[in-house]
Design a protein around this motif. Structure first.
Motif, PDB file in Angstrom:
ATOM      1  N   VAL A 106      -1.242  -1.372   9.531  1.00 62.01           N
ATOM      2  CA  VAL A 106      -0.910  -0.286  10.455  1.00 62.01           C
ATOM      3  C   VAL A 106      -0.093  -0.862  11.604  1.00 62.01           C
ATOM      4  O   VAL A 106      -0.604  -1.662  12.404  1.00 62.01           O
ATOM      5  N   ASN A 107       1.192  -0.464  11.668  1.00 53.43           N
ATOM      6  CA  ASN A 107       2.089  -0.961  12.728  1.00 53.43           C
ATOM      7  C   ASN A 107       2.095  -2.492  12.797  1.00 53.43           C
ATOM      8  O   ASN A 107       2.039  -3.091  13.878  1.00 53.43           O
ATOM      9  N   GLY A 108       2.141  -3.118  11.651  1.00 54.17           N
ATOM     10  CA  GLY A 108       2.210  -4.572  11.594  1.00 54.17           C
ATOM     11  C   GLY A 108       0.882  -5.273  11.804  1.00 54.17           C
ATOM     12  O   GLY A 108       0.826  -6.506  11.805  1.00 54.17           O
ATOM     13  N   GLN A 109      -0.199  -4.499  11.947  1.00 57.44           N
ATOM     14  CA  GLN A 109      -1.525  -5.080  12.146  1.00 57.44           C
ATOM     15  C   GLN A 109      -2.444  -4.663  10.989  1.00 57.44           C
ATOM     16  O   GLN A 109      -2.287  -3.587  10.413  1.00 57.44           O
ATOM     17  N   VAL A 110      -3.410  -5.524  10.681  1.00 53.29           N
ATOM     18  CA  VAL A 110      -4.372  -5.213   9.621  1.00 53.29           C
ATOM     19  C   VAL A 110      -5.575  -4.496  10.239  1.00 53.29           C
ATOM     20  O   VAL A 110      -6.205  -5.001  11.167  1.00 53.29           O
ATOM     21  N   GLU A 111      -5.871  -3.296   9.722  1.00 55.31           N
ATOM     22  CA  GLU A 111      -7.021  -2.531  10.188  1.00 55.31           C
ATOM     23  C   GLU A 111      -7.903  -2.148   8.999  1.00 55.31           C
ATOM     24  O   GLU A 111      -7.409  -1.960   7.886  1.00 55.31           O
TER      25      GLU A 111
END
Length: 419
Positions: free
Chosen positions: A372-377
């Motif tokens: 999500v937006n370059g981040q892992v969630e």
């Protein structure tokens, strides 16, 4: 005076039925409007009740027999219950004892168990006799539960198991011996049960759907976090105002309704060489029951709120489990939703419900790492499956339809704003 017990008058779409269960036996008393027999058709289970206080005099059609609309299935004697009780009260204990060894024509008396077992199949079935001999069981010591007092193989096995259990409790302090086989070699138990008319009809329709349609399935995944947070925030207020819990199915039903408006081919059906486009959204919700899968239809979903949809789902679920659904409640749908996630299914390919051209499959909500937006969630994700008839629906329409549902579930405001 005797009266005839008849099968109900079947709807035009139902040719015949099967006697499913007799709830009363011949000579057994019943009250007015008490359920006495179930008639199963390929769509619903119809109930027949007692016309008055009395007794079942005779059963003409046994369980499993095929019956036609209005056919006589038994005979009923009104007011006979009181007469039977008075007769029984007049009998003396001596008379009851004198009647005990007597038997009906063709049925051996209980006292003849031993001799009958030795002479043939009158009381002891061949399989039961073989099992009794292998385990040195006296047939007289086994209580028969079969027809006419017949001792079945299961009766003998239950007696053997009971003896082993008693012996085991007495020798509990002794070292455990090697476990003995519960069933003798070559005598593995099998149970053969005829397929119910409803399940046979379901099987026929499912096979027809796969052979007559050019069925294809497309998949997508949806982030359930927005709906779960919305549900968590308003569930108490929702239940307090509407008297029903807020579930996920109502969100998908509303999202599907909006998507069906945008892609009419998904809401259509095929009738011969004609394509029938429906200007309304009647959504079927698949419900699993002991008798098989049924699909009651929620009419005009576009005009219903989330609470109305939830109430209909609960109502249909209760009716389905009790076999109370009417034929009119299960016909005429334009689209179907099935939720295998309640049983733990992660992904599947649902089969079309003819003559509909599409079906939406929901699945288990599974937490997975997502970018999500370059981040892992870690997000609660659900796989969605849309099976459709390629003769009616192009791949582009099917994919866009599924994407529309995904977008509305991930942002429920879209349902309200119709964007």
């Amino acid at each position: 005076m005797s009266t005839e017990i008849k099968a109900p008058v079947f709807p035009e779409s139902v040719a015949e039925g099967t006697v499913a269960t007799w709830h009363k036996k011949p000579g057994e008393a019943c009250e007015r409007d008490e359920l006495i027999v179930d008639i199963e058709t390929d769509k619903v289970v119809l109930e027949v009740v007692a016309p008055a206080d009395g007794v079942i005099e005779e059963i003409v059609k046994d369980e499993g027999d095929t019956v036609e609309s209005g056919e006589v299935i038994g005979k009923f004697k009104a007011g006979a219950a009181g007469e039977s009780k008075s007769d029984e009260g007049g009998d003396s204990g001596k008379e009851e004892k004198s009647e005990e060894p007597e038997a009906k024509s063709g049925e051996p008396a209980p006292s003849d168990t031993g001799s009958s077992a030795a002479s043939g199949d009158a009381i002891l079935s061949p399989a039961a006799r073989k099992l009794a001999e292998e385990n040195n069981v006296d047939p007289d010591a086994v209580k028969g539960t079969g027809k006419g007092g017949r001792v079945t193989k299961e009766d003998v096995q239950a007696h053997v198991d009971g003896a082993k259990s008693s012996a085991g409790s007495q020798a509990a302090s002794e070292p455990a011996a090697a476990p003995a086989a519960d069933v003798p070699a070559g005598e593995r138990v099998e149970k053969r049960v005829p397929m119910t008319r409803l399940r046979a009809s379901i099987a026929k329709r499912l096979v027809q759907a796969q052979t007559d349609a050019a069925m294809l399935t497309t998949f997508n995944e949806v982030n359930m976090k927005p709906v779960m947070e919305l549900r968590k925030e308003y569930k108490e207020a929702f239940e307090k105002r509407h008297g029903i819990k807020l579930g996920f199915m109502s969100f998908f039903a509303k999202a599907a309704t909006e998507a069906l408006k945008r892609f009419p081919a998904v809401n259509a059906s095929i009738d011969g060489n004609d394509m029938v486009y429906h200007g309304y959204q009647d959504i079927g919700v698949a419900v699993s029951t002991d008798r098989g899968l049924v699909v009651p239809v929620i009419r005009d979903v576009d005009a219903l709120g989330l609470a109305d949809i939830e109430k209909k789902i609960v109502e249909y679920g209760q009716k389905a489990k009790g076999g109370k659904l009417g034929i009119d409640e299960m016909t005429g749908g334009t689209f179907t939703i099935t939720n295998g996630g309640i049983f733990g299914s992660l992904i599947s390919t649902p089969i079309l419900n003819p003559p509909q051209t599409a079906i939406l499959g929901m699945h288990k909500i599974q937490e997975r790492p997502m970018a999500v937006n370059g981040q892992v969630e870690i997000l609660p994700m659900m796989y969605l499956a849309l099976s459709y008839d390629h003769r009616m629906i192009d791949g582009k329409e099917a994919v866009q339809f599924l994407v529309a549902i995904k977008e509305m579930i991930e942002d429920p405001t879209r349902i309200l704003l119709d964007v």
